[in-house]
Design a protein around this motif. Structure first.
Motif, PDB file in Angstrom:
ATOM      1  N   TYR A 162       0.853  -1.185   0.088  1.00  0.00           N
ATOM      2  CA  TYR A 162       0.006  -0.055  -0.125  1.00  0.00           C
ATOM      3  C   TYR A 162       0.696   1.213   0.127  1.00  0.00           C
ATOM      4  CZ  TYR A 162      -3.170   3.431   1.836  1.00  0.00           C
ATOM      5  OH  TYR A 162      -3.973   4.695   1.743  1.00  0.00           O
ATOM      6  N   GLU A 163       1.785   1.271   0.969  1.00  0.00           N
ATOM      7  CA  GLU A 163       2.757   2.445   1.075  1.00  0.00           C
ATOM      8  C   GLU A 163       3.551   2.736  -0.239  1.00  0.00           C
ATOM      9  OE1 GLU A 163       3.082   5.004   3.203  1.00  0.00           O
ATOM     10  OE2 GLU A 163       1.410   4.148   3.992  1.00  0.00           O
ATOM     11  N   LYS A 184       1.209   4.122  -2.595  1.00  0.00           N
ATOM     12  CA  LYS A 184       0.851   5.343  -2.192  1.00  0.00           C
ATOM     13  C   LYS A 184       2.046   6.512  -2.971  1.00  0.00           C
ATOM     14  CE  LYS A 184       0.824   7.008   1.885  1.00  0.00           C
ATOM     15  NZ  LYS A 184       0.511   7.269   3.426  1.00  0.00           N
ATOM     16  N   TYR A 242       2.060   6.998  -6.755  1.00  0.00           N
ATOM     17  CA  TYR A 242       1.089   7.931  -6.992  1.00  0.00           C
ATOM     18  C   TYR A 242       1.485   9.460  -6.640  1.00  0.00           C
ATOM     19  CZ  TYR A 242      -3.259  10.630  -6.712  1.00  0.00           C
ATOM     20  OH  TYR A 242      -4.337  11.668  -6.728  1.00  0.00           O
TER      21      TYR A 242
END
Length: 62
Positions: A30-31, A34, A37
């Motif tokens: 997830y990190e 993120k 992005y």
């Protein structure tokens, strides 16, 4: 850097769903997504050019 989550173990629909769910619930993954992005968004805000267009090769003339 593109992250690919589908691997050789994710072949049928149920296994694919389990595999993707495991990746999406992984805090490290997830990190990583993120940060990728946010980096792309920052570049877009600086240049106004989307990542796809920035990554395309410019034509050369000779």
């Amino acid at each position: 850097m593109a992250v690919t989550v589908v691997n050789h173990k994710c072949v049928d629909a149920e296994k694919l769903k389990e595999c993707l769910t495991a990746h999406y619930n992984d805090p490290a993954f997830y990190e990583e997504c993120k940060m990728e992005y946010l980096k792309e968004r920052e570049e877009f805000r600086k240049t106004g050019i989307p990542a796809k267009k920035r990554l395309q090769k410019l034509p050369t003339s000779m």
